[in-house]
Design a protein around this motif. Structure first.
Motif, PDB file in Angstrom:
ATOM      1  N   VAL A   4      -2.466   3.805   8.887  1.00 27.29           N
ATOM      2  CA  VAL A   4      -3.350   2.581   8.493  1.00 27.29           C
ATOM      3  C   VAL A   4      -3.541   1.722   9.778  1.00 27.29           C
ATOM      4  O   VAL A   4      -4.903   1.213   9.685  1.00 27.29           O
ATOM      5  CB  VAL A   4      -2.660   1.866   7.401  1.00 27.29           C
ATOM      6  N   ILE A  57       1.525   8.512  -5.024  1.00 28.29           N
ATOM      7  CA  ILE A  57       0.612   9.877  -4.840  1.00 28.29           C
ATOM      8  C   ILE A  57       1.520  10.914  -4.326  1.00 28.29           C
ATOM      9  O   ILE A  57       1.376  12.232  -4.605  1.00 28.29           O
ATOM     10  CB  ILE A  57      -0.575   9.781  -4.119  1.00 28.29           C
ATOM     11  N   ILE A  58       2.014  10.932  -3.190  1.00 34.61           N
ATOM     12  CA  ILE A  58       3.276  11.712  -2.600  1.00 34.61           C
ATOM     13  C   ILE A  58       4.110  12.282  -3.704  1.00 34.61           C
ATOM     14  O   ILE A  58       4.340  13.669  -3.786  1.00 34.61           O
ATOM     15  CB  ILE A  58       3.872  11.035  -1.283  1.00 34.61           C
ATOM     16  N   LEU A 117       0.717  -1.323  -0.213  1.00 32.46           N
ATOM     17  CA  LEU A 117       0.044  -0.134  -0.055  1.00 32.46           C
ATOM     18  C   LEU A 117       0.864   1.271   0.107  1.00 32.46           C
ATOM     19  O   LEU A 117       0.663   2.170  -0.990  1.00 32.46           O
ATOM     20  CB  LEU A 117      -0.884  -0.071   1.336  1.00 32.46           C
ATOM     21  N   VAL A 118       1.777   1.397   0.707  1.00 34.22           N
ATOM     22  CA  VAL A 118       2.787   2.463   0.878  1.00 34.22           C
ATOM     23  C   VAL A 118       3.613   2.640  -0.351  1.00 34.22           C
ATOM     24  O   VAL A 118       3.673   3.708  -0.825  1.00 34.22           O
ATOM     25  CB  VAL A 118       3.667   2.270   2.265  1.00 34.22           C
ATOM     26  N   ILE A 129       2.575   6.528   7.805  1.00 39.39           N
ATOM     27  CA  ILE A 129       1.515   5.777   6.941  1.00 39.39           C
ATOM     28  C   ILE A 129       1.181   4.803   7.292  1.00 39.39           C
ATOM     29  O   ILE A 129      -0.041   4.581   7.451  1.00 39.39           O
ATOM     30  CB  ILE A 129       1.934   6.102   5.323  1.00 39.39           C
ATOM     31  N   ILE A 162       0.922   2.466  -3.711  1.00 38.32           N
ATOM     32  CA  ILE A 162      -0.252   3.245  -3.884  1.00 38.32           C
ATOM     33  C   ILE A 162       0.014   4.821  -3.375  1.00 38.32           C
ATOM     34  O   ILE A 162       0.159   5.696  -4.055  1.00 38.32           O
ATOM     35  CB  ILE A 162      -1.355   2.713  -3.527  1.00 38.32           C
ATOM     36  N   ILE A 163       0.597   4.677  -1.948  1.00 42.74           N
ATOM     37  CA  ILE A 163       0.733   6.121  -1.490  1.00 42.74           C
ATOM     38  C   ILE A 163       1.977   6.920  -1.882  1.00 42.74           C
ATOM     39  O   ILE A 163       1.943   8.026  -2.091  1.00 42.74           O
ATOM     40  CB  ILE A 163       0.621   6.029   0.134  1.00 42.74           C
ATOM     41  N   ASN A 164       2.895   6.218  -2.062  1.00 40.74           N
ATOM     42  CA  ASN A 164       4.239   6.955  -2.467  1.00 40.74           C
ATOM     43  C   ASN A 164       4.069   7.321  -3.674  1.00 40.74           C
ATOM     44  O   ASN A 164       4.759   8.823  -3.983  1.00 40.74           O
ATOM     45  CB  ASN A 164       5.724   6.050  -2.291  1.00 40.74           C
ATOM     46  N   ASN A 189       6.982   6.484   5.756  1.00 41.51           N
ATOM     47  CA  ASN A 189       6.413   5.195   5.793  1.00 41.51           C
ATOM     48  C   ASN A 189       5.975   4.885   7.135  1.00 41.51           C
ATOM     49  O   ASN A 189       4.740   4.203   7.048  1.00 41.51           O
ATOM     50  CB  ASN A 189       7.410   4.191   5.308  1.00 41.51           C
TER      51      ASN A 189
END
Length: 140
Positions: free
Chosen positions: A96, A42-43, A34-35, A92, A38-40, A89
């Motif tokens: 979660v 976006i960052i 996820l990190v 995040i 997906i999230i990294n 990380n």
């Protein structure tokens, strides 16, 4: 000694801990994906594609093209970017896990809450009513 070990392993807490560790390892893989996947990205979209993991300083003043090159050359490296990414990380992952625990607590609270709440039944006068009655009787 072998019997003590068997008794220790057979306890419920050890089995619960083992299940928790196995599920935790699987959950770690999910959260890491996820990190990282997906999230990294976006960052990176919001920061203009900045990759913090490449930020480093060599403590001996030498210059290198990348962190890998500096490490390979044996230069003492202060890898600030890796630390920044580890902190991001962690935050995040902590968020979660917080959301997961919050959801589990909400489900537990809903399961523990009785569906039919019986109204309070008063079987007689309250203590205050009795005391007021005694007071009034003493006044007379």
């Amino acid at each position: 000694m072998l019997q003590e070990f068997k008794d220790f392993i057979a306890k419920g807490n050890v089995m619960d801990m083992a299940v928790g560790i196995i599920i935790g390892a699987a959950f770690t893989a999910i959260v890491a994906s996820l990190v990282g996947d997906i999230i990294n990205p976006i960052i990176a979209l919001f920061t203009g594609g900045i990759d913090f993991s490449g930020w480093f300083y060599t403590l001996d003043g030498s210059t290198h093209a990348s962190l890998a090159a500096a490490t390979e050359a044996g230069a003492p490296v202060f890898a600030i970017g890796k630390f920044i990414m580890a902190v991001i990380n962690f935050l995040i992952i902590a968020f979660v896990v917080f959301m997961l625990v919050k959801m589990v607590n909400r489900v537990k609270a809903a399961a523990e809450k009785p569906d039919d709440v019986a109204p309070e039944v008063h079987t007689g006068p309250s203590q205050l009513d009795v005391l007021l009655e005694i007071r009034d009787s003493l006044r007379k």
